[in-house]
Design an enzyme around this catalytic site. Structure first.
Site, PDB file in Angstrom:
ATOM      1  CB  ALA A 180      -0.865  -0.018   1.247  1.00 38.66           C
ATOM      2  N   GLY A 235       0.478  -5.015   0.476  1.00 36.02           N
ATOM      3  CA  GLY A 235      -0.668  -4.881  -0.412  1.00 36.02           C
ATOM      4  C   GLY A 235      -0.407  -5.456  -1.796  1.00 36.02           C
ATOM      5  CD  GLU A 294      -2.874  -7.353   2.121  1.00 40.40           C
ATOM      6  OE1 GLU A 294      -2.499  -6.178   1.928  1.00 40.40           O
ATOM      7  OE2 GLU A 294      -3.540  -7.702   3.105  1.00 40.40           O
ATOM      8  CD  GLU A 351       1.148  -5.902   5.048  1.00 45.49           C
ATOM      9  OE1 GLU A 351       1.906  -6.867   5.276  1.00 45.49           O
ATOM     10  OE2 GLU A 351       0.495  -5.798   4.000  1.00 45.49           O
TER      11      GLU A 351
HETATM   12  N1  3HC Z   1       4.666   3.337   0.081  1.00 44.07           N
HETATM   13  C1  3HC Z   1       5.184   4.525  -0.262  1.00 44.07           C
HETATM   14  N2  3HC Z   1       6.478   4.694  -0.567  1.00 44.07           N
HETATM   15  C2  3HC Z   1       7.264   3.621  -0.510  1.00 44.07           C
HETATM   16  C3  3HC Z   1       6.799   2.353  -0.165  1.00 44.07           C
HETATM   17  C4  3HC Z   1       5.417   2.213   0.148  1.00 44.07           C
HETATM   18  N3  3HC Z   1       4.885   1.040   0.470  1.00 44.07           N
HETATM   19  N4  3HC Z   1       7.828   1.486  -0.203  1.00 44.07           N
HETATM   20  C5  3HC Z   1       8.900   2.184  -0.574  1.00 44.07           C
HETATM   21  N5  3HC Z   1       8.559   3.477  -0.756  1.00 44.07           N
HETATM   22  C6  3HC Z   1       9.435   4.575  -1.194  1.00 44.07           C
HETATM   23  C7  3HC Z   1      10.540   4.856  -0.185  1.00 44.07           C
HETATM   24  O1  3HC Z   1      10.087   5.741   0.818  1.00 44.07           O
HETATM   25  C8  3HC Z   1      11.596   5.457  -1.066  1.00 44.07           C
HETATM   26  O2  3HC Z   1      11.182   6.778  -1.318  1.00 44.07           O
HETATM   27  P1  3HC Z   1      12.263   7.947  -1.466  1.00 44.07           P
HETATM   28  O3  3HC Z   1      13.121   7.546  -2.628  1.00 44.07           O
HETATM   29  O4  3HC Z   1      11.454   9.155  -1.666  1.00 44.07           O
HETATM   30  O5  3HC Z   1      13.007   7.929  -0.160  1.00 44.07           O
HETATM   31  C9  3HC Z   1      11.445   4.693  -2.380  1.00 44.07           C
HETATM   32  O6  3HC Z   1      10.131   4.117  -2.349  1.00 44.07           O
HETATM   33  C10 3HC Z   1      12.441   3.580  -2.574  1.00 44.07           C
HETATM   34  O7  3HC Z   1      12.443   2.766  -1.413  1.00 44.07           O
HETATM   35  P2  3HC Z   1      13.795   2.182  -0.814  1.00 44.07           P
HETATM   36  O8  3HC Z   1      14.826   3.240  -0.741  1.00 44.07           O
HETATM   37  O9  3HC Z   1      13.437   1.452   0.428  1.00 44.07           O
HETATM   38  O10 3HC Z   1      14.206   1.167  -1.987  1.00 44.07           O
HETATM   39  P3  3HC Z   1      14.787  -0.295  -1.886  1.00 44.07           P
HETATM   40  O11 3HC Z   1      14.949  -0.772  -3.277  1.00 44.07           O
HETATM   41  O12 3HC Z   1      15.951  -0.330  -0.953  1.00 44.07           O
HETATM   42  O13 3HC Z   1      13.640  -1.194  -1.180  1.00 44.07           O
HETATM   43  C11 3HC Z   1      11.447  -2.042  -0.823  1.00 44.07           C
HETATM   44  C12 3HC Z   1      12.417  -1.383  -1.815  1.00 44.07           C
HETATM   45  C13 3HC Z   1      11.948  -3.446  -0.445  1.00 44.07           C
HETATM   46  C14 3HC Z   1      10.111  -2.136  -1.503  1.00 44.07           C
HETATM   47  C15 3HC Z   1      11.375  -1.194   0.464  1.00 44.07           C
HETATM   48  O14 3HC Z   1      11.125   0.154   0.103  1.00 44.07           O
HETATM   49  C16 3HC Z   1      10.302  -1.595   1.412  1.00 44.07           C
HETATM   50  O15 3HC Z   1      10.497  -2.501   2.188  1.00 44.07           O
HETATM   51  N6  3HC Z   1       9.138  -0.914   1.370  1.00 44.07           N
HETATM   52  C17 3HC Z   1       8.079  -1.110   2.286  1.00 44.07           C
HETATM   53  C18 3HC Z   1       7.298  -2.330   1.923  1.00 44.07           C
HETATM   54  C19 3HC Z   1       6.134  -2.470   2.850  1.00 44.07           C
HETATM   55  O16 3HC Z   1       6.268  -2.344   4.048  1.00 44.07           O
HETATM   56  N7  3HC Z   1       4.970  -2.771   2.294  1.00 44.07           N
HETATM   57  C20 3HC Z   1       3.800  -2.889   3.062  1.00 44.07           C
HETATM   58  C21 3HC Z   1       3.128  -1.576   3.119  1.00 44.07           C
HETATM   59  S1  3HC Z   1       1.741  -1.553   4.185  1.00 44.07           S
HETATM   60  C22 3HC Z   1       0.520  -2.339   3.345  1.00 44.07           C
HETATM   61  O17 3HC Z   1       0.732  -2.835   2.263  1.00 44.07           O
HETATM   62  C23 3HC Z   1      -0.803  -2.324   4.012  1.00 44.07           C
HETATM   63  C24 3HC Z   1      -1.767  -3.243   3.353  1.00 44.07           C
HETATM   64  O18 3HC Z   1      -1.699  -4.502   3.942  1.00 44.07           O
HETATM   65  C25 3HC Z   1      -3.151  -2.732   3.463  1.00 44.07           C
END
Ligand code: 3HC
Ligand code: NAI
Length: 712
Positions: A74, A113, A116, A136
């Site tokens: 998400a 997400g 999902e 998450e």
């Molecule tokens: N939402 C918004 N921005 C995100 C994001 C997300 N889910 N994931 C990454 N970004 C952004 C980062 O903030 C960063 O932004 P910036 O360049 O402005 O600083 C950019 O994307 C690149 O991210 P990274 O520097 O972390 O890049 P990497 O290649 O090292 O890693 C990744 C990529 C493995 C995808 C890592 O970013 C990550 O782990 N992201 C989070 C994943 C996550 O937690 N997903 C679950 C979200 S909650 C959800 O899905 C709820 C649902 O169940 C309803």
């Protein structure tokens, strides 16, 4: 809608496009950098399915993403904003309910997400090298778009619980083995999407509608996980809610998702969620190098002096990042040990698929060079010294290395405590002298603390940051002082554990208090890991440097007794506060011989012990901030979480104070000062902030552009 109007890619909106190719409706997502499921992605995807459903001749749909990854979750940036239709759970149900079967192609890191959405499609194909996960929980929430209901249906309750409560990323191979995906293949996403859709059409790839599957009941798995988390993570909010949500997967899917939503909302309101998401963004913000200093600075070769625990790890990190390394040691035996450790590290990297066997052979065939004469460092652009924590030895190697190094090359010390400005006195080029402080074990610890000496130049800092970026670690930049930031705070945590021992708290209770407070290990265990003899050396050096100003305490006696008299150095010689046998360890029964008999556990309040351990670290951080050794509040937070595992749900050491409120924090410090001693006295800055009711983030808003002064 006639098919021909959709020949070629047609934009649905800025981030979603569709095309039709021989009865296959293709949907492409393009929302850089990580295709997060933003509102535009959700509404575009919905509209794309609608449009293709109505198009003539389309029999199957295939969803893929452009760029580095399929949906990585998400869009976290939208959290806290008013909800915008469609919500992700609605979209997932809409996809699953589509009468036209949908196959999706996963690549990169398909997380949260993203997984999902994938689980609500009717078949899942992953490109080789894909990682999937439901992370998450690491953000203080739970999978809130059906993940807690669909993962157990596809992979079984026990496996889903493990994935969801740990948030770990799993390989495509593992995901296939557990039924989360249906196939692994090679290729680029669009072509694979077309081929997979064709297979779906002709039946060679079968369809599964996840919501129609039933998860085999497994009450034992649920209860076992509850018991485990009650023991290991009693303080965290969301992991327990994850279990509750998965436990609802026996309900029809829409009912289960209602329960999931209710629990998700509870997590969203939790301060732990705020702390963890704050830490996520802070971590990324501190990694950024401002535009002004982004010109390439050409570090094409690294020198490492000392191939012990740290030096061999530092050399390995550089080699894995493709940089040639020259390692120098004091003698052949030391060099042999260093090269052997590096070889073992590379072997491990090959096993984990991080390095090819051919590249390992290349590295060992010459990319890694070794010598017992520091003259071999002549070609290096950056030399990192990791010899014993001893001023004289450090001075000697600095002089020997600088005698041959290029005049513009940078010299860095990995010292854990010795002030960089004082070490730079041995240097003829103090402008090129900097601290680059790694953490042990180097391969696992993502943080690198960069320390500026009084005369360190902006160019040296920019080179250090470039290098840290190249090895993919997260830097924080601090000004010089004894122990810098992380070692200084870590020492207060260990010290507080020792002070508790001196107060008569049973050792096991101290360790539990640390873990229950959210620290990765108890303070005594950390003391053993850091090495008690190193702690003793640091104490001795500090005592020598401070002279009469040094205040002796029970800590000195305990350390002296442990190290000098009992020769218990910690994990490294198999005996410290714990006895070590292979991977097993148990508290050393002889601790009372050193500290005196403990009082009964009932004499202490565990909540207060937990607070003591966290408050002491946060207070020390506030002092370091006041001394301007730390200048960026986010770096304080990120450094504390990545450097020494400070209870991540708090958002970091300064966020911990902000969340409690400065006035309440100062009151607590005063109470502890009366009860436990003057080390808890709040500093001037905190007292002023308490009066103003100020927060660190409010009073010192982070300014990323100040991190690197213009390097030109
Ligand atoms: N939402 C918004 N921005 C995100 C994001 C997300 N889910 N994931 C990454 N970004 C952004 C980062 O903030 C960063 O932004 P910036 O360049 O402005 O600083 C950019 O994307 C690149 O991210 P990274 O520097 O972390 O890049 P990497 O290649 O090292 O890693 C990744 C990529 C493995 C995808 C890592 O970013 C990550 O782990 N992201 C989070 C994943 C996550 O937690 N997903 C679950 C979200 S909650 C959800 O899905 C709820 C649902 O169940 C309803
Ligand atoms: P170590 O004892 O494992 O390794 C030191 C190495 O330096 C040995 O292999 C030794 O042979 C070599 N050496 C000694 N004199 C030398 C010389 N004149 N020329 C070349 N090599 C020489 O020590 P460790 O743990 O690797 O620590 C090294 C430095 O890193 C110290 O300054 C320490 O404070 C710092 N550090 C240690 C951390 C840890 O957790 N171990 C964490 C962060 C920093």
């Amino acid at each position: 809608m006639p098919t021909e109007t959709l020949a070629g890619e047609t934009a649905v909106n800025d981030v979603v496009s569709i095309e039709i190719d021989g009865g296959i409706g293709l949907i492409a997502l393009n929302n850089p950098p990580v295709n997060a499921a933003s509102h535009a992605v959700r509404s575009g995807l919905w509209q794309a399915v609608e449009t293709l459903r109505k198009a003539d001749g389309v029999e199957v749909l295939a969803l893929y993403a452009k760029g580095r990854t399929f949906i990585a979750g998400a869009d976290i940036r939208e959290f806290g904003k008013p909800p915008a239709d469609p919500w992700l759970p609605e979209l997932c149900n809409f996809i699953e309910g589509s009468t036209l079967p949908i196959v999706c192609v996963l690549h990169g890191t398909t997380l949260g997400g993203g997984l999902e959405v994938a689980m609500s499609c009717h078949a899942r194909v992953a490109l080789k090298g894909t990682k999937v996960g439901l992370p998450e929980v690491t953000l203080g929430i739970l999978p809130g778009a059906g993940g807690t209901q669909r993962a157990p249906r596809l992979a079984g309750i026990s496996y889903a619980l493990d994935m969801i409560t740990t948030g770990r990323q799993v390989s495509a191979e593992e995901a296939l083995e557990h039924g989360l995906i249906d196939r692994i293949t090679d290729g680029e996403p669009r072509a694979v999407a077309l081929a997979a859709a064709q297979d779906l059409k002709d039946g060679s790839l079968s369809q599964r509608r996840t919501g129609d599957l039933v998860a085999t009941p497994d009450a034992a798995a649920i209860e076992t996980m509850r018991a485990k988390l009650a023991r290991t993570q009693p303080l965290l909010f969301s992991p327990h809610k994850c279990i509750d949500a998965v436990a609802a997967c026996h309900l029809p899917i829409l009912e289960g998702m209602k329960e999931e939503r209710r629990l998700y909302e509870e997590c969203m309101k939790s301060p732990q969620r705020a702390g963890l998401i704050h830490a996520f963004f802070s971590e990324r913000a501190v990694t950024k190098i401002p535009e002004a200093s982004q010109e390439p600075r050409q570090i094409s070769s690294i020198g490492v002096i000392g191939g012990g625990t740290m030096g061999s790890g530092i050399a390995t990190a550089a080699l894995l990042a493709g940089l040639p390394v020259t390692l120098t040691e004091r003698d052949e035996a030391g060099l042999g040990r260093g090269v052997q450790t590096i070889t073992g590290n590379l072997e491990g990297a090959v096993k984990r698929g991080k390095l090819t066997a051919a590249r390992r052979d290349e590295i060992l065939g010459g990319v890694l060079a070794g010598a017992t004469d520091h003259a071999a460092l002549a070609g290096a652009d950056l030399v990192i010294e990791a010899v014993f924590e001893d001023r004289e030895i450090k001075k000697a190697v600095t002089e020997q290395a600088e005698a041959v190094m290029k005049s513009r090359a940078i010299y860095a010390s990995n010292t854990s405590t010795l002030p960089i400005t004082s070490l730079a006195q041995a240097s003829k080029r103090p402008k090129n002298f900097i601290g680059i402080h790694f953490f042990s074990p180097v391969d696992k610890m993502m943080l690198v603390e960069v320390i500026l000496g009084k005369r360190t130049s902006d160019r040296a800092l920019a080179m250090a940051l470039d290098y840290i970026k190249a090895i993919k670690k997260t830097p924080i930049v601090v000004n010089d002082s004894r122990g810098f930031y992380t070692s200084r705070v870590v020492m207060t945590y260990i010290r507080e554990g020792l002070m508790m021992l001196a107060d008569g708290v049973p050792a096991a209770m101290i360790e539990n208090a640390g873990k229950m407070a959210g620290m990765p290990v108890g303070p005594l265990s950390l003391g053993d890991e850091v090495a008690l003899d190193l702690a003793w050396k640091i104490v001795s050096a500090t005592r020598k440097d401070l002279g009469v100003k040094y205040v002796e305490g029970p800590l000195d006696n305990i350390l002296e007794e442990m190290v000098v008299k009992q020769e218990r150095f910690g994990r490294k010689n198999g005996k410290g506060f714990y006895d070590y046998k292979g991977k097993d360890k148990s508290l050393w029964p002889g601790i009372p011989e050193v500290t005196g008999q403990p009082k009964p556990a009932e004499s202490f309040n565990i909540e207060e012990l937990k607070q003591r351990l966290l408050v002491m670290q946060a207070l020390e951080t506030a002092r370091i901030f006041e001394e301007k050794c730390l200048t960026d509040v986010r770096e304080a937070d990120v450094g504390s979480i990545l450097g020494f595992g400070f209870a991540p749900y708090t958002g970091g050491t300064l966020s911990y104070i902000d969340m409690m409120g400065t006035a309440a924090f100062v009151d607590l410090c005063k109470k502890f000062t009366r009860k436990w001693g003057p080390r808890f006295k709040p500093n001037k800055l905190l007292k002023e902030m308490a009066k103003e009711n100020a927060t660190f983030y409010g009073k010192f808003p982070p300014k990323p552009e100040e991190k690197v002064r213009d390097a030109a």
